[in-house]
Write a protein that holds these residues in place. Structure first.
Motif, PDB file in Angstrom:
ATOM      1  N   LEU A   3      77.846   7.874  29.409  1.00  0.00           N
ATOM      2  CA  LEU A   3      77.706   7.931  27.698  1.00  0.00           C
ATOM      3  C   LEU A   3      75.930   8.355  26.855  1.00  0.00           C
ATOM      4  O   LEU A   3      76.201   8.997  26.250  1.00  0.00           O
ATOM      5  CB  LEU A   3      78.145   6.584  27.085  1.00  0.00           C
ATOM      6  N   ASN A   4      75.327   8.063  28.068  1.00  0.00           N
ATOM      7  CA  ASN A   4      73.943   8.901  27.605  1.00  0.00           C
ATOM      8  C   ASN A   4      73.900  10.171  27.702  1.00  0.00           C
ATOM      9  O   ASN A   4      73.565  11.061  26.826  1.00  0.00           O
ATOM     10  CB  ASN A   4      73.171   8.534  28.950  1.00  0.00           C
ATOM     11  N   ILE A   5      74.729  11.335  28.083  1.00  0.00           N
ATOM     12  CA  ILE A   5      74.503  12.260  28.710  1.00  0.00           C
ATOM     13  C   ILE A   5      75.962  13.141  27.456  1.00  0.00           C
ATOM     14  O   ILE A   5      75.338  13.910  27.292  1.00  0.00           O
ATOM     15  CB  ILE A   5      75.177  12.496  30.843  1.00  0.00           C
ATOM     16  N   ASN A   6      76.505  12.540  27.336  1.00  0.00           N
ATOM     17  CA  ASN A   6      77.832  12.794  25.933  1.00  0.00           C
ATOM     18  C   ASN A   6      76.813  12.601  25.310  1.00  0.00           C
ATOM     19  O   ASN A   6      76.713  13.532  24.174  1.00  0.00           O
ATOM     20  CB  ASN A   6      78.613  11.681  25.979  1.00  0.00           C
ATOM     21  N   ILE A   7      76.310  11.775  24.259  1.00  0.00           N
ATOM     22  CA  ILE A   7      75.654  11.611  23.591  1.00  0.00           C
ATOM     23  C   ILE A   7      74.056  13.016  23.474  1.00  0.00           C
ATOM     24  O   ILE A   7      74.153  13.439  22.679  1.00  0.00           O
ATOM     25  CB  ILE A   7      74.782   9.965  23.242  1.00  0.00           C
ATOM     26  N   LEU A   8      73.289  12.981  24.726  1.00  0.00           N
ATOM     27  CA  LEU A   8      72.927  14.135  24.985  1.00  0.00           C
ATOM     28  C   LEU A   8      73.407  15.034  24.420  1.00  0.00           C
ATOM     29  O   LEU A   8      72.572  16.042  23.612  1.00  0.00           O
ATOM     30  CB  LEU A   8      72.071  13.520  26.210  1.00  0.00           C
ATOM     31  N   SER A   9      74.549  15.682  24.972  1.00  0.00           N
ATOM     32  CA  SER A   9      75.402  17.206  24.616  1.00  0.00           C
ATOM     33  C   SER A   9      75.203  17.247  23.230  1.00  0.00           C
ATOM     34  O   SER A   9      75.432  17.922  22.667  1.00  0.00           O
ATOM     35  CB  SER A   9      76.434  17.206  25.750  1.00  0.00           C
ATOM     36  N   PHE A  10      76.127  15.617  22.536  1.00  0.00           N
ATOM     37  CA  PHE A  10      76.073  15.797  21.366  1.00  0.00           C
ATOM     38  C   PHE A  10      74.961  16.034  20.222  1.00  0.00           C
ATOM     39  O   PHE A  10      75.349  17.418  19.905  1.00  0.00           O
ATOM     40  CB  PHE A  10      77.232  14.557  20.761  1.00  0.00           C
ATOM     41  N   MET A  11      74.143  15.845  20.809  1.00  0.00           N
ATOM     42  CA  MET A  11      72.460  15.960  19.763  1.00  0.00           C
ATOM     43  C   MET A  11      72.709  17.406  20.386  1.00  0.00           C
ATOM     44  O   MET A  11      71.588  18.001  19.565  1.00  0.00           O
ATOM     45  CB  MET A  11      71.844  15.041  19.925  1.00  0.00           C
ATOM     46  N   LEU A  12      72.337  17.922  21.398  1.00  0.00           N
ATOM     47  CA  LEU A  12      72.308  19.081  21.592  1.00  0.00           C
ATOM     48  C   LEU A  12      72.794  20.395  20.932  1.00  0.00           C
ATOM     49  O   LEU A  12      72.382  21.387  20.527  1.00  0.00           O
ATOM     50  CB  LEU A  12      72.068  19.328  23.255  1.00  0.00           C
ATOM     51  N   TYR A  59      84.746  17.220  33.332  1.00  0.00           N
ATOM     52  CA  TYR A  59      83.968  16.306  32.543  1.00  0.00           C
ATOM     53  C   TYR A  59      82.891  17.478  32.169  1.00  0.00           C
ATOM     54  O   TYR A  59      81.823  17.071  31.474  1.00  0.00           O
ATOM     55  CB  TYR A  59      82.888  15.907  34.301  1.00  0.00           C
ATOM     56  N   ILE A  60      82.795  19.080  32.618  1.00  0.00           N
ATOM     57  CA  ILE A  60      82.432  20.594  32.392  1.00  0.00           C
ATOM     58  C   ILE A  60      82.396  20.486  30.940  1.00  0.00           C
ATOM     59  O   ILE A  60      82.089  20.722  29.731  1.00  0.00           O
ATOM     60  CB  ILE A  60      82.073  21.143  32.956  1.00  0.00           C
ATOM     61  N   VAL A  61      83.622  20.232  31.054  1.00  0.00           N
ATOM     62  CA  VAL A  61      84.950  20.481  29.795  1.00  0.00           C
ATOM     63  C   VAL A  61      84.381  19.660  28.722  1.00  0.00           C
ATOM     64  O   VAL A  61      84.546  19.819  27.335  1.00  0.00           O
ATOM     65  CB  VAL A  61      86.498  20.566  30.407  1.00  0.00           C
ATOM     66  N   GLN A  62      84.100  17.894  28.953  1.00  0.00           N
ATOM     67  CA  GLN A  62      84.293  17.276  27.871  1.00  0.00           C
ATOM     68  C   GLN A  62      82.565  17.611  27.817  1.00  0.00           C
ATOM     69  O   GLN A  62      82.314  17.147  26.142  1.00  0.00           O
ATOM     70  CB  GLN A  62      84.069  15.742  29.011  1.00  0.00           C
ATOM     71  N   LEU A  63      81.314  17.945  28.581  1.00  0.00           N
ATOM     72  CA  LEU A  63      80.177  18.253  27.797  1.00  0.00           C
ATOM     73  C   LEU A  63      80.415  19.504  26.759  1.00  0.00           C
ATOM     74  O   LEU A  63      79.032  19.699  25.936  1.00  0.00           O
ATOM     75  CB  LEU A  63      79.405  17.980  28.893  1.00  0.00           C
ATOM     76  N   PHE A  64      80.981  20.138  27.386  1.00  0.00           N
ATOM     77  CA  PHE A  64      80.747  21.877  26.701  1.00  0.00           C
ATOM     78  C   PHE A  64      81.538  21.285  25.134  1.00  0.00           C
ATOM     79  O   PHE A  64      81.066  21.566  24.184  1.00  0.00           O
ATOM     80  CB  PHE A  64      81.807  22.813  26.929  1.00  0.00           C
TER      81      PHE A  64
END
Length: 84
Positions: A3-12, A59-64
């Motif tokens: 969840l932290n990485i998803n929020i961080l990628s959204f804010m990025l 997971y990489i696709v989700q970050l993108f």
């Protein structure tokens, strides 16, 4: 942790949208062009990712996707700031 990485990628993505919308807009002539280029690149990336039916690293696709959603959200927020 995910969840932290998803929020961080959204804010990025939101941060990238602010950068991409303010730097070319300094002259006042590139607003429409920069917006259309950003959305076109976003759609080209989506086409290349989802063209393959078998996605090897979801997971990489989700970050993108989170970064792309952040970019689109940031552009909407900038549009509302300009409209008010």
């Amino acid at each position: 942790m995910f969840l932290n990485i998803n929020i961080l990628s959204f804010m990025l993505g939101f941060f990238f949208a602010n950068i991409l919308s303010t730097i070319p807009a300094q002259t006042g002539e590139w607003n429409i062009m920069s917006g259309s280029i950003i959305v076109s690149i976003n759609e080209i990336i989506s086409k290349k990712i989802y063209k393959n039916e078998i996605i090897k690293k979801p997971y990489i696709v989700q970050l993108f996707n989170n970064i792309k959603i952040g970019i689109i959200y940031g552009l909407f927020v900038d549009a509302f700031k300009l409209g008010s």
